[in-house]
Design an enzyme around this catalytic site. Structure first.
Site, PDB file in Angstrom:
ATOM      1  N   GLU A 176       1.074  -5.564  13.350  1.00 23.62           N
ATOM      2  CA  GLU A 176      -0.133  -5.764  14.160  1.00 23.62           C
ATOM      3  C   GLU A 176      -0.692  -7.169  13.995  1.00 23.62           C
ATOM      4  OE1 GLU A 176      -3.485  -3.179  13.375  1.00 23.62           O
ATOM      5  OE2 GLU A 176      -4.464  -3.751  15.238  1.00 23.62           O
ATOM      6  N   ARG A 205       0.822  -1.217   0.000  1.00 25.65           N
ATOM      7  CA  ARG A 205       0.000   0.000   0.000  1.00 25.65           C
ATOM      8  C   ARG A 205       0.853   1.262   0.000  1.00 25.65           C
ATOM      9  NH1 ARG A 205      -3.281  -1.243   4.977  1.00 25.65           N
ATOM     10  NH2 ARG A 205      -2.292  -3.290   4.991  1.00 25.65           N
TER      11      ARG A 205
HETATM   12  O1  PRP Z   1       2.912  -0.560  12.129  1.00 24.83           O
HETATM   13  P1  PRP Z   1       2.768  -1.996  11.778  1.00 24.83           P
HETATM   14  O2  PRP Z   1       2.126  -2.811  12.867  1.00 24.83           O
HETATM   15  O3  PRP Z   1       4.059  -2.587  11.317  1.00 24.83           O
HETATM   16  O4  PRP Z   1       1.745  -2.089  10.564  1.00 24.83           O
HETATM   17  C1  PRP Z   1       1.754  -1.215   9.469  1.00 24.83           C
HETATM   18  C2  PRP Z   1       1.965  -1.920   8.185  1.00 24.83           C
HETATM   19  O5  PRP Z   1       0.951  -2.902   7.961  1.00 24.83           O
HETATM   20  C3  PRP Z   1       0.439  -2.767   6.649  1.00 24.83           C
HETATM   21  O6  PRP Z   1       1.182  -3.487   5.717  1.00 24.83           O
HETATM   22  P2  PRP Z   1       0.995  -5.026   5.331  1.00 24.83           P
HETATM   23  O7  PRP Z   1       2.223  -5.756   5.814  1.00 24.83           O
HETATM   24  O8  PRP Z   1      -0.333  -5.522   5.795  1.00 24.83           O
HETATM   25  O9  PRP Z   1       1.152  -5.021   3.764  1.00 24.83           O
HETATM   26  P3  PRP Z   1       0.311  -4.557   2.495  1.00 24.83           P
HETATM   27  O10 PRP Z   1       0.623  -3.101   2.298  1.00 24.83           O
HETATM   28  O11 PRP Z   1       0.919  -5.413   1.443  1.00 24.83           O
HETATM   29  O12 PRP Z   1      -1.158  -4.803   2.705  1.00 24.83           O
HETATM   30  C4  PRP Z   1       0.585  -1.283   6.376  1.00 24.83           C
HETATM   31  O13 PRP Z   1       0.544  -0.998   4.995  1.00 24.83           O
HETATM   32  C5  PRP Z   1       1.905  -0.958   7.019  1.00 24.83           C
HETATM   33  O14 PRP Z   1       2.989  -1.194   6.132  1.00 24.83           O
HETATM   34  N1  ADE Z   2      -5.478  -1.966  11.537  1.00 20.94           N
HETATM   35  C1  ADE Z   2      -4.809  -1.849  10.376  1.00 20.94           C
HETATM   36  N2  ADE Z   2      -5.451  -1.441   9.264  1.00 20.94           N
HETATM   37  C2  ADE Z   2      -4.787  -1.333   8.081  1.00 20.94           C
HETATM   38  N3  ADE Z   2      -3.496  -1.598   7.959  1.00 20.94           N
HETATM   39  C3  ADE Z   2      -2.823  -1.994   9.031  1.00 20.94           C
HETATM   40  N4  ADE Z   2      -1.524  -2.343   9.198  1.00 20.94           N
HETATM   41  C4  ADE Z   2      -1.370  -2.699  10.487  1.00 20.94           C
HETATM   42  N5  ADE Z   2      -2.501  -2.593  11.165  1.00 20.94           N
HETATM   43  C5  ADE Z   2      -3.434  -2.147  10.277  1.00 20.94           C
END
Ligand code: PRP
Ligand code: ADE
Length: 172
Positions: free
Chosen positions: A97, A60
């Site tokens: 998370e 994202r």
């Molecule tokens: O602060 P944190 O607990 O580390 O979470 C934040 C991260 O989680 C999500 O990524 P995700 O790994 O779900 O990847 P995506 O963008 O491919 O959906 C979001 O885009 C952040 O990069």
């Molecule tokens: N609650 C949440 N929603 C979307 N992206 C996330 N990445 C980590 N936690 C998330």
């Protein structure tokens, strides 16, 4: 609350128990689909700092970082999930998370001392952002700041980013 914060809150929807029970997932797809909101967010990021490179974190983060780089006249550098970058990489593992992961950056992505803005959509526990900061620094560049669309304050990610400037367009 700023107009930009209100615009973001109006275009991010909550999905309960995704991707696992107990998580309230912030879905940014309505914001991405709205031309005014998307432009306001990219302009918001681009107004923060002039930098040499904008780093986007897969997946994202890519969506927001690349237009920010274009807007700044900066380069874009992808930080990808392990196994996706073709040349020699540096890697860092972390918890987020809802799980754990390893991210990578190309070892030669920066020239020494380049100024970098790291962009992502959500700051939750801060595990992802912290690992990205570590990678950029190990690759020889200077992290000017991290910018996120939305910070989930109750997960205290900011506390794990001691010494790094963190900009959140909206804090919930
Ligand atoms: O602060 P944190 O607990 O580390 O979470 C934040 C991260 O989680 C999500 O990524 P995700 O790994 O779900 O990847 P995506 O963008 O491919 O959906 C979001 O885009 C952040 O990069
Ligand atoms: N609650 C949440 N929603 C979307 N992206 C996330 N990445 C980590 N936690 C998330």
């Amino acid at each position: 609350m700023s107009d930009l914060s209100r615009l973001i809150l109006d275009h991010v929807r909550d999905i309960r128990d995704y991707p696992q029970p107990g998580v309230l997932f912030k879905d940014i797809t309505p914001l991405l689909a709205d031309p005014e909101a998307l432009a306001a967010v990219v302009d918001g990021f681009a107004g923060l700092h002039q930098v040499d490179k904008v780093v986007g974190i897969e997946a994202r983060g890519f969506i927001l970082a690349a237009p920010t780089a274009y807007r700044l006249g900066a380069g874009f550098v992808p930080v990808r999930k392990k196994g996706k970058l073709p040349a020699e990489t540096l890697e860092a593992s972390y918890d987020l998370e809802y799980g754990s992961a390893t991210i990578e950056v190309h070892r030669d992505a920066f020239t020494p001392g380049e100024r970098v803005l790291i962009v992502d959509d959500v700051l939750a526990t801060g595990g992802t952002a912290r690992a990205a900061v570590e990678l950029v620094r190990r690759a020889g560049a200077d992290v000017v700041a991290i910018a996120v669309l939305m910070e989930l304050a109750f997960l205290k990610g900011r506390e794990r980013l001691d010494g790094v400037k963190v900009h959140s367009l909206v804090i919930v």
